[in-house]
Design a protein around this motif. Structure first.
Motif, short mmCIF file in Angstrom:
data_model
loop_
_atom_site.label_atom_id
_atom_site.label_comp_id
_atom_site.label_asym_id
_atom_site.label_seq_id
_atom_site.Cartn_x
_atom_site.Cartn_y
_atom_site.Cartn_z
N LYS A 274 -59.61 77.38 12.05
CA LYS A 274 -58.96 76.48 10.55
C LYS A 274 -60.03 77.61 9.08
O LYS A 274 -59.50 78.06 8.54
N THR A 361 -44.20 73.88 16.83
CA THR A 361 -45.00 72.60 16.23
C THR A 361 -46.21 72.54 16.53
O THR A 361 -46.69 71.96 16.22
N ILE A 364 -49.01 75.92 15.90
CA ILE A 364 -48.72 75.95 14.37
C ILE A 364 -49.75 75.11 13.76
O ILE A 364 -51.04 74.88 13.23
N GLY A 365 -49.78 73.67 14.49
CA GLY A 365 -50.33 72.37 14.93
C GLY A 365 -51.52 72.46 14.80
O GLY A 365 -52.65 72.36 14.23
N ASN A 367 -53.37 75.12 15.08
CA ASN A 367 -54.44 76.42 14.64
C ASN A 367 -54.38 75.90 13.07
O ASN A 367 -55.59 76.04 12.37
N LEU A 368 -53.55 75.39 12.93
CA LEU A 368 -53.89 74.39 11.56
C LEU A 368 -54.56 73.13 11.08
O LEU A 368 -55.31 72.44 10.08
N GLY A 369 -55.12 72.81 12.14
CA GLY A 369 -56.08 71.76 12.24
C GLY A 369 -55.38 70.22 12.87
O GLY A 369 -56.24 69.33 12.18
N ILE A 370 -54.20 70.70 12.27
CA ILE A 370 -53.19 68.73 12.76
C ILE A 370 -52.85 68.35 13.80
O ILE A 370 -52.43 67.25 13.25
N PHE B 22 -41.67 69.81 9.25
CA PHE B 22 -43.16 70.24 9.19
C PHE B 22 -42.79 70.34 8.55
O PHE B 22 -43.89 71.07 8.91
N CYS B 26 -46.41 71.69 7.20
CA CYS B 26 -47.24 73.17 7.02
C CYS B 26 -47.97 74.28 5.76
O CYS B 26 -48.60 74.83 5.99
N GLN B 29 -50.40 71.97 4.37
CA GLN B 29 -52.10 72.39 4.74
C GLN B 29 -52.01 73.62 4.63
O GLN B 29 -53.37 73.88 4.16
N MET B 33 -55.98 74.46 2.77
CA MET B 33 -56.60 75.50 3.71
C MET B 33 -57.02 76.97 2.72
O MET B 33 -58.04 77.55 2.05
N TYR B 41 -63.74 77.88 3.11
CA TYR B 41 -63.72 78.21 4.33
C TYR B 41 -64.16 80.00 4.16
O TYR B 41 -65.21 80.33 5.14
#
Lengths: 409, 605
Positions: A274, A361, A364-365, A367-370, B22, B26, B29, B33, B41
């Motif tokens: 992140k 999903t 990427i999820g 990697n993006l912390g979701i 999704f 993305c 998000q 970020m 960050y």
């Protein structure tokens, strides 16, 4: 812009070009994360060779006669099961999982082959003559086709890949037209298992919801009780399964539930990923200039965390571009599935789409912390020959189906 | 098979919405970020990879009043252990190479147990090059051990000055808790004397080197090529009022003695020499001070850690007679014509107070010159306790001088209130007062107070707060900042002072008690004293100033358990005065010569 309609009619550039661009992005990211690495600095060259081999394999698959695939299904499926069994015996252990065959300097991951085998097998089984998708036995066999490789892969153990197999199995059954109640039977144990992760109260609440749903479906008592018992036992079975999980897998689950509990363990990678992506900003820090990447804050970044190299060095623009390329491939696969000439072909395309989409999903999820940290490569980008090869072969099959969509046999 | 449901519109919709959904998540998000939270960050990312390495700044150097170095700095190697990665099995090897006793490392690690185990501890300072070579050779087998180059106090400038200079020590936890912004764990902080008082000047500013480190904290290179680095700024150099030569004569004289010397420039309060003997070796404190060193110092019967010059209190004996003389003269109780007959003692009530000699007819001048006790037994009785006490306090006794080191005692000057408090209203008699006249009894003074007292006689009642700091060089501006003396006047007439000063001149230069130190060149005036000591032989005392007409130095010398003041203390005082004045004269002549040359030069043009 001039489009060669004759070519586009036989060969879908809207899939091929994004896939190749993604492979180039992957190569750049692999280069950036490994070029001054003491042990992984050869990975770029290897991946370049894999990419060339994969593209050749793509064209070979593309040019094969379509009828061939159907005759390949059963031998391929059982061959992949055999390899999955064999790897448990003679495989080499990489990062705590026995999932590789070492062949010379290269390794081969049988679970990648099994992806293709299982998709083909499920597509074959679910569309075979007069299959009734709402017949419990037929569903049972379909589930079994998915369940056998899932169990074998879990034994390696490779939780991420098992999850992908489960998603593929469920979505192909779903696509085949299973009724809502049938889908409920298939999915509810998963829901209960997931709820049980959050403790006893969540588990009980989930069971109560199942009971409420059973009242809603108004099925007979026998069916309802059977479903309830399946759910109840799924919860207990999972509790048992959790105990046989390797400590690092248990840790991953707990660090997803409470990331601050273990900042230097598996939560560490998620946090550093992140930080890498977030600090990239709009334009990124520039190729080879991401300090998180260059100072190796994320271990094995060229595999599962390749996306944060893009995020850090190419910023928001690069990150969105990569996601957009994937979306193009997904939407295009989705579109092609409607044009395929038979259900077998449709299910193959849906299977490939599901495979790519679930990898995408989860990766990427993460990697993006979701989503939790589940080790899965990002298709076309992550370092790894087997995965790239099979992905391109699958695109080749899809393209082959596209090419032959107007032929009638 | 239900054909209607295979890939139905409803199913297509669900899959389509999942994909678009999704994708939207993305993008959101990523936007959050990389655009909204990017600064946070980025900061984290920089913190991650940039490790500040602090460099301790060299402390300010101590110069004497003539800009000769007294305390300097030298580079030294410090061996450190970081407990988080250190293996205690290595203890014996390191102890052997450091040639310390077994258990030494454990002890030091234990002392610092409350700190984070990721912070390196200084195990040994000023280790030899042999140790560093050994470390370099075996570094891979010594996880958690490293060394740094630091500057360390250098005391090799031929004087010790332990009590005035004070020492530095690793900052203790209690102090660290309050000053976290200024110090890091393991930093040195001034712990006594000038090092403590002027800590904020001496400390300097730490340097910071920003290094790039990888996830294993291994150094990869400099951050931004060192652009953001801050170089350490050395602490301010202090120019002290001490005269190194005078100090060194004092230290030499006290090699095998116990006692104290305080010499003051009378008009400015500048301390020329300051000694408490025996001293301790400051060099021992420059290393990691072990418990053994502390134990030895604390158990030594001579109490080397005790600052006698400003902390020891004792009855000042005959040196105190001038208080009564000046009080009586100033208050008009006596004049120069007032005489008594000394028959060798003084009868008061049923007690007889003895004198050492029979002095015959004695006036105030002779009473000081010859140190006649009888004269003062009767005089203090005439003055009365509280008036006498008032004058003693005027001269600074009974209160702290506010000298610029933390170690100082106030002493005691008895008064009616004091005796009432100690003995009860009727618990004491006037007889208590009689012995105060000759500086005995419950009077407690320090050598520093006596020097201040001598300075007031030297300068006829005008002096300044005693102090060590003449000025300092501000390292940020490179300007020398001079410290202005805080002068004061005790408000006693010159006439009274002239009488007493003349008598003090005769003590040395007439037929007095200290003619043994007579010197036409130095023109010393003074007064001897013998302080009774309940624990042993009397202390030998001398106070004085010189030269008589334009005093440049006032001094108090105490030699413990040495008997008469004239025989031991007075010659030491003379030597110190001589060391200071002779050189001073030479320098003045030199300056004069320089001025003459310049003037001649001007004429020539």
């Amino acid at each position: 812009m001039h489009i060669n309609y004759k070519l586009q009619d036989r060969f879908d550039l809207a899939i091929f070009i994004p896939a190749v661009v993604l492979m180039i992005f992957g190569l750049l990211a692999i280069y950036s994360s490994t070029f001054n690495h003491p042990t992984a600095s050869g990975n770029f060259q290897k991946q370049l060779i894999f990419a060339v081999v994969a593209i050749i394999a793509f064209f070979i698959t593309f040019s094969l006669p379509q009828q061939l695939f159907k005759s390949f299904v059963i031998p391929l499926f059982f061959a992949s099961l055999f390899f999955l069994l064999a790897v448990l015996v003679v495989g080499k252990t990489v990062y705590g999982a026995k999932s590789w065959f070492g062949i010379g300097g290269f390794g081969f991951q049988p679970s990648e082959l099994a992806k293709l085998g299982t998709i083909l097998m499920l597509a074959y089984w679910l569309t075979y003559k007069s299959r009734d998708i709402n017949n419990l036995l037929d569903i049972g066999v379909a589930l079994a086709i998915g369940f056998v490789p899932i169990m074998l892969i879990m034994l390696e153990p490779d939780m991420g890949t098992s999850i992908v197999f489960a998603i593929i199995t469920i979505s192909l059954i779903f696509w085949s037209g299973i009724s809502l109640f049938g889908l409920f039977i298939v999915l509810s144990p998963g829901f209960v298992v997931f709820a049980s992760l959050f403790g006893v109260y969540a588990f009980v609440t989930a069971l109560l919801l199942i009971v409420a749903a059973l009242f809603f479906f108004k099925r007979d008592l026998f069916n309802s009780i059977t479903v309830f018992i399946i759910n109840l036992s799924a919860g207990f079975f999972f509790d048992y399964a959790l105990k046989i999980l390797k400590p690092h897998q248990q840790k991953r689950i707990s660090s997803f539930l409470d990331p601050s509990a273990d900042p230097l363990g598996s939560g560490y990678n998620a946090l550093q990923a992140k930080v890498a992506i977030g600090s990239g900003g709009f334009f990124g820090k520039g190729f080879l200039h991401g300090n998180q990447t260059q100072l190796r804050y994320i271990p094995q970044q060229w595999t599962d965390f390749i996306y944060c190299v893009i995020g850090e060095e190419f910023g928001f623009i690069g990150s969105v571009l990569v996601i957009a390329l994937f979306l193009i491939i997904f939407l295009r696969l989705f579109k092609l599935s409607a044009t395929a000439k038979d259900k077998f072909s449709v299910l193959i395309i849906i299977g490939v789409l599901t495979l790519f989409f679930s990898h995408f999903t989860i990766n990427i999820g993460m990697n993006l912390g979701i989503t939790p940290v589940i080790g899965l490569p990002l298709p076309f980008l992550s370092y790894g020959g087997s995965s790239l090869l099979i992905n391109m072969v699958m695109l080749g099959i899809v393209m082959n189906i596209y090419k032959n969509r107007k032929l009638h046999t | 098979m239900d054909d209607n449901n295979f890939g139905s519109y409803f199913r297509r919709r669900i899959i389509f919405i999942m994909m678009i959904g999704f994708f939207a998540i993305c993008i959101t998000q990523l936007f959050n970020m990389q655009i909204l939270e990017q600064p946070a960050y980025s900061e984290k990312s920089d913190e991650n990879s940039v490790k500040p390495i602090y460099q301790t700044a060299p402390r300010g150097v101590f110069f004497d009043r003539n800009h000769k170095v007294m305390v300097g700095n030298k580079p030294s190697f410090t061996l450190r252990i970081t407990p988080s990665t250190y293996d205690k099995k290595l203890n014996p090897y390191i102890e052997a190479i450091l040639s310390t006793s077994p258990g030494y490392i454990d002890r030091i690690l234990k002392q610092n147990e409350s700190y984070s185990k990721f912070i390196p501890r200084r195990i040994a300072k000023d280790v030899s090059f042999k140790v560093i070579a050994w470390y370099e050779e075996n570094a891979s087998k010594l996880p958690g051990v490293d060394y740094i180059m630091e500057t360390q106090r250098d005391y090799s400038f031929s004087i010790m000055g332990s009590h005035m200079f004070g020492y530095t020590k690793e900052i203790p936890m209690e102090i660290y808790q309050h000053r976290k912004n200024e110090y890091d764990i393991g930093d040195d902080i001034g712990f006594g004397g000038i090092e403590k008082t002027y800590e904020d000047y001496l400390r300097g500013d730490k340097g910071i080197k920003y290094m790039l480190v990888d996830a294993k904290q291994k150094t990869i290179g400099r951050y931004k090529n060192g652009e953001e680095d801050q170089t350490a700024v050395k602490g301010d150099d202090l120019v002290l009022t001490i005269d190194k030569d005078a100090q060194s004569v004092a230290e030499e004289a006290f090699k095998n003695k116990r006692g104290a010397v305080v010499a003051i420039e009378p008009s400015t309060g500048e301390i020329i020499a300051f000694l408490s003997a025996p001293q301790y070796n400051l060099q021992d404190f420059a290393k990691v001070t072990t418990n053994e060193v502390w134990r030895d110092l604390n158990n030594n019967p001579d109490k080397p850690m005790f600052n006698r010059a400003s902390m020891s209190t004792f009855a000042p004996g005959s040196t105190f007679k001038m208080i009564s003389a000046i009080a009586a003269l100033e208050e008009g109780i006596i004049d120069t014509n007032y005489k008594i007959n000394c028959g060798g003692g003084y009868q008061f009530g049923d007690r007889y107070f003895k004198d050492l000699h029979v002095h015959g007819t004695v006036d105030v001048e002779t009473s000081i010159e010859k140190s006649c006790n009888t004269f003062y037994y009767s005089l203090v009785n005439k003055i009365g306790l509280d008036l006498w006490s008032k004058y003693a306090k005027k001269f600074g006794f009974g209160s702290k001088s506010r000298i610029d080191i933390p170690e100082e005692a106030a002493g005691i000057v008895p008064s009616t209130d004091y005796y009432n408090k100690v003995y009860g209203k009727n618990g004491w008699t006037k007889g208590f007062v009689i012995s105060l006249g000759i500086g005995q009894g419950e009077l407690n003074v320090t050598p520093l107070q006596l020097a201040q007292y001598a300075a007031l006689f030297a300068n006829s009642g005008k002096s300044a707060r005693p102090h060590f700091l003449k000025g300092y060089t501000d390292m940020h501006t490179n300007l020398f900042v001079e410290v202005k003396p805080q002068t004061y006047d005790i408000g006693i007439s010159k006439k009274s002072f002239d009488i007493v000063r003349r008598a003090m001149y005769l003590v040395v230069n007439g037929a007095g008690t200290a003619t043994n130190i007579r010197s036409d060149e130095l023109q010393i005036s003074g007064k001897t004293g013998t302080a009774q000591n309940p624990h042993g032989k009397e202390h030998s005392l001398f106070i004085g100033f010189a030269p008589f007409n334009n005093p440049k130095i006032a001094i108090a010398v105490l030699v413990e358990n040495a008997g008469f003041g004239s025989t031991v203390a007075a010659p030491i005082a003379r030597d110190i005065i001589k060391a200071y004045l002779i050189k001073r004269n030479k320098e003045e002549n030199k300056n004069l010569a320089a001025v003459t040359i310049v003037q001649e030069g001007k004429i020539a043009h």
